[in-house]
Design an enzyme around this catalytic site. Structure first.
Site: not given
Ligand code: NAD
Ligand code: UDP
Length: 316
Positions: A143, A208, A273, A146
């Protein structure tokens, strides 16, 4: 009228943010290279004359004509299976992509907001996680690509703020769910809902017993917008503090769908985590924000969307 650039606009959160900005009378330019995004997420946006779209990889220099008041950098793979599949693109969009977006914001005198993440806290040793906890991240684990890209992005954002006086905002987003998530993005909510709707066993990783706290997308976007409009430069957690184990979450999904599929246990992914819960005292105080939508209600709100996606998937 204010004008914004939203990177990652074809993704889950980016498309909801574009919608929110348009509803608040912004003109919005969406940008995406579709590496994890979906053209269908743009369908409703394209009907609005104040929305335009540029297909571009933000790790390459960004040319954009006209003024900008806000740059919202949301482009980045976000689900573990995505960033494990494309770790180098993930690091590039967090590092080079953030650099290009900050440079663009400087050139346009725009305010910059970065979508950071609770992954900055890694496998946390402090619980719940307040913003002043520095985290427990393994930089060389799977991880790391990221987590470290996001930590670098936060540091670069603060350097632009301190060195160039750029107006910057950093939101640390905790697990968020809602319509427009990809059914196959591997995150636990679409995985369990998809499995339950298809009558398959729910794939529980480990025992879980690990915990997460799930925020509905509308709550999250409201919190992010308030942060953007505030004066706060340091990272701010936005998420829902209602914490539960993955087993409890599996039960919530079963109840919502009225399904009784069995659980199937799989190995725990490396560095997953063990606990995660946002401390949102800062967002409450500073932004007057807290989530409004309970998990039970939030799941109902996205069930129709996931049903449609499952039907498409099952079509011969
Ligand atoms: P997502 O994968 O649905 O959206 C990300 C978008 O970014 C996609 O459409 C992808 O094509 C685009 N992208 C990636 N690399 C690119 C590049 N080099 N140039 C142009 N476009 C690019 O993910 P999401 O869940 O919508 O997440 C959006 C943002 O929020 C991310 O930065 C992610 O790290 C952050 N985030 C999301 C969550 C969550 O729970 N969804 C949690 C923490 C942080
Ligand atoms: N997880 C799971 N089954 C799945 C996908 C995820 O049990 O099919 C668990 C994963 O191990 C983590 C939590 O669910 O502990 C949340 O995972 P997710 O990938 O949604 O996001 P994360 O918080 O780990 O980025």
């Amino acid at each position: 009228m204010r004008r914004a650039l939203v990177t990652g606009a074809a993704g889950f959160l980016g498309s909801h943010l574009c919608e929110h900005l348009l509803a608040r009378d912004w003109e919005v330019v969406g940008m995406d290279n579709f590496i994890t995004g979906d053209e269908r997420n743009l369908e409703a946006l394209r009907e609005n004359p104040r929305f335009s779209f540029v297909r571009h990889d933000v790790t390459q220099f960004i040319h954009l004509a006209g003024p900008l008041d806000g740059v919202f950098h949301f482009a980045s793979p976000a689900s573990p299976i995505d960033y494990l599949r494309i770790p180098i693109q993930t690091m590039k969009v967090g590092a080079l992509g953030t650099h290009n977006c900050l440079g663009l914001a400087m050139a346009k005198h725009a305010r910059f907001l970065i979508a950071s993440t609770s992954e900055c806290y890694g496998d946390p040793l402090v619980h719940p996680q307040p913003e002043d906890y520095y985290g427990n991240v393994n930089p060389v684990g799977p991880r790391g690509c990221y987590d470290e890209a996001k930590r670098f992005a936060e540091a670069l954002t603060m350097a632009y703020h301190r060195h160039h006086n750029l107006e910057t905002r950093i939101v640390r987003i905790f697990n968020t769910y809602g319509p427009r998530m990809r059914l196959d993005d591997g995150r636990v909510l679409p995985a369990f809902i998809g499995q339950a709707l298809r009558g398959e066993a729910l794939s529980v990783f480990g025992t879980g017993q690990q915990t997460r706290s799930f925020c509905y997308v509308d709550d999250l976007i409201e919190g992010i917008y308030r942060l953007f409009e505030s004066d706060e430069v340091y990272p701010t957690n936005v998420g829902n503090p209602r914490e539960m184990t993955i087993l409890e979450f599996a039960q919530k999904v079963q109840e919502a769908i009225g399904s009784d599929v069995p659980l199937e246990y799989h190995p725990m992914p490396e560095n997953d985590p063990k606990v995660r819960q946002p401390d949102i005292a800062k967002a409450r105080e500073l932004l007057g924000w807290e989530p409004q939508i309970e998990l039970e209600d939030g799941i109902q709100r996205c069930l129709d969307y996931f049903r449609r996606r499952v039907q498409e998937q099952l079509k011969p």
